[in-house]
Design an enzyme around this catalytic site. Structure first.
Site, short mmCIF file in Angstrom:
data_model
loop_
_atom_site.label_atom_id
_atom_site.label_comp_id
_atom_site.label_asym_id
_atom_site.label_seq_id
_atom_site.Cartn_x
_atom_site.Cartn_y
_atom_site.Cartn_z
N HIS A 134 -5.57 1.95 -4.58
CA HIS A 134 -4.69 1.40 -3.54
C HIS A 134 -4.30 -0.02 -3.89
CE1 HIS A 134 -7.88 -1.00 -1.08
NE2 HIS A 134 -8.38 -0.73 -2.26
N HIS A 145 -2.82 1.26 6.76
CA HIS A 145 -3.12 1.16 5.33
C HIS A 145 -3.26 2.57 4.77
CE1 HIS A 145 -4.37 -0.89 1.67
NE2 HIS A 145 -5.31 0.02 1.52
N CYS A 196 0.81 -1.22 0.00
CA CYS A 196 0.00 0.00 0.00
C CYS A 196 0.85 1.27 0.00
CB CYS A 196 -0.99 -0.01 1.16
SG CYS A 196 -0.26 0.11 2.82
#
Length: 348
Positions: free
Chosen positions: A324, A312, A264
Site C-alpha cells: 500500500h 484507506h 492509496c
C-alpha cells in the site's frame, strides 16, 4: 470484472503533489524509538500523545484526499460533458442556420411566382394541362416548406435543451471545482499541522514514528513478497500484484495515481490498470468493485479496505501482507494486513 472504466494514468489536475510533505517521514526516521520527553512534560504520555495526534491528522488527511479524488474525478467527467454539450450546441446552431437559409430561399421563390388564385389562373390559361402540372409542383413545394418548418422547430427545441444541459453542467462544474479546492486546502492543512506536531518534539522522540506507525513489524519496504508469487484469484489479480510489487519504494503523492507517485487508491487503481482492469478512483468505490470475501479467504490481488469508512485501501499479496501507499513521506511498502482495522476484502 473487466467492465469498469479504464483509468487514466495521469496525476491530479490541480497540481496536488506535495513532495515537501516528506518532512513528516524525514523527521520521523532520524533517531531511535520513542522514549525521551521534553523538559516539564510527562515522559510517559507526551510522545505517545503526539504520535496519536499525528496519526489522527494523517487519517483525516487521507479521508480528505479520497474526497479530493472523488471531486476531481467528478470535475473531469463534468468537463467532458460540458465540452460535448457545447459541441452539440454548435452543430445544432449550424443546422438551424442552414434550415433557416433554405426556408428563406423557398419563401422568396414563392413570392416571385405571385400569389394568383388557382381557379382564376386556370380560366385564363391557354394551356390548362400545363397549368395543372405547375399547380402540382407548387403543392409539393408547399408540403416541403411545411415539413421544413416542422424540422426547424424541432431543431430549435433540441438546441434549446442542449444549451440548458450545458448551462446546468457548467454550474455543477464550478461547484465541483470549488469542492476540489476545499478538499485540497483541508489535506494541506492537516499535513502541515502534523508536521508542526512532530517538529515540536525533541529529535529523540521522533525517531521511531515511521517504524511504529501502522506496522507492528517495523519497516518492511523491500521485504520479500511472501507467497505473492503464487497464483492470485485470477490471472488479472496476479498481474496486478506484480505491478504493485514493482511500485514498492515509490513516493506517496496525495491525489496521484502513478506511475511515479501514488496515494492509496491511486496505487490499487494503477496496479489493476496495468492488468487491463479499470477500477474506480476512490477507496470507497473500490471496495464495491468486486465480490466480498472473508479476510480468512483473502488471495493475492484482493483489495483490503480499512476503517469503517474505507478511507484507506491496500492490496493483499499473501503471507499476511499487503502492499500500500501509507501516507505522505512514507513510500509504497509492505505491511501486515492487520496494520489497521479491516472493514472489507474485495475480490476484483
Amino acid at each position: 470484472m473487466v467492465s469498469h472504466r479504464r483509468p487514466t494514468q495521469s496525476g491530479p489536475s490541480l497540481g496536488a503533489r506535495v513532495s515537501a510533505i516528506s518532512a513528516v517521514s524525514a523527521a520521523a526516521a532520524t533517531a531511535a524509538a520513542l522514549g525521551a520527553a521534553p523538559a516539564g512534560a510527562d515522559p510517559q504520555h507526551r510522545p505517545e500523545a503526539a504520535r496519536s495526534t499525528v496519526d489522527r491528522l494523517l487519517a483525516d488527511a487521507e479521508r480528505a484526499t479520497e474526497q479530493f479524488n472523488a471531486a476531481d474525478e467528478r470535475t473531469r467527467r463534468l468537463r467532458t460533458r460540458v465540452d460535448e454539450a457545447q459541441d452539440r450546441a454548435a452543430r445544432g446552431q449550424e443546422q438551424v442556420n442552414t434550415m433557416r437559409g433554405a426556408l428563406g430561399s423557398l419563401a422568396v421563390a414563392q413570392y416571385r411566382s405571385g400569389g394568383v388564385d388557382p381557379s382564376l389562373a386556370l380560366l385564363l390559361s391557354s394551356d390548362p394541362d400545363s397549368y395543372l402540372d405547375k399547380a402540382a409542383v407548387l403543392e409539393r413545394v408547399g408540403q416541403r416548406q411545411s415539413g421544413a418548418l416542422r424540422e426547424l422547430r424541432q431543431a430549435q427545441r433540441k438546441l434549446g435543451q442542449v444549451r440548458k444541459e450545458a448551462t446546468r453542467d457548467l454550474t455543477e462544474l464550478e461547484r465541483s471545482r470549488a469542492a476540489v479546492a476545499r478538499h485540497k486546502r483541508t489535506v494541506e492543512g492537516k499535513l502541515a499541522e502534523a508536521r508542526r506536531v512532530l517538529a515540536a518534539l525533541p529529535t529523540a522522540d521522533r525517531g521511531a514514528y515511521d517504524r511504529s506507525s501502522r506496522s507492528d513489524r517495523g519497516d518492511l519496504a523491500g521485504a520479500p513478497v511472501g507467497d505473492a508469487s503464487t497464483a492470485g484469484s485470477s490471472a488479472r489479480a496476479t498481474a496486478a500484484v506484480r505491478a504493485a510489487a514493482g511500485a514498492v519504494g515509490r513516493p506517496y503523492v496525495w491525489g496521484a495515481n502513478g506511475p511515479s507517485g501514488f496515494d492509496c487508491s491511486g496505487l490499487t487503481q494503477w496496479a489493476y490498470g496495468q492488468a487491463g482492469v479499470g477500477l474506480p478512483r476512490t477507496s470507497q468505490a473500490q471496495r464495491y468493485a468486486g465480490r466480498r470475501v472473508p479476510l480468512s479467504q483473502a488471495l493475492p490481488g484482493d483489495l483490503v479496505a480499512y476503517r469503517a469508512d474505507a478511507s484507506h485501501i491496500a492490496m493483499y499479496v499473501g503471507n499476511g501482507q499487503v502492499i500500500h501507499a501509507p501516507y505522505p513521506g512514507a513510500p509504497v511498502r509492505y505491511d501486515p494486513v492487520g496494520m489497521m482495522p479491516v472493514s472489507s476484502v474485495t475480490r476484483v
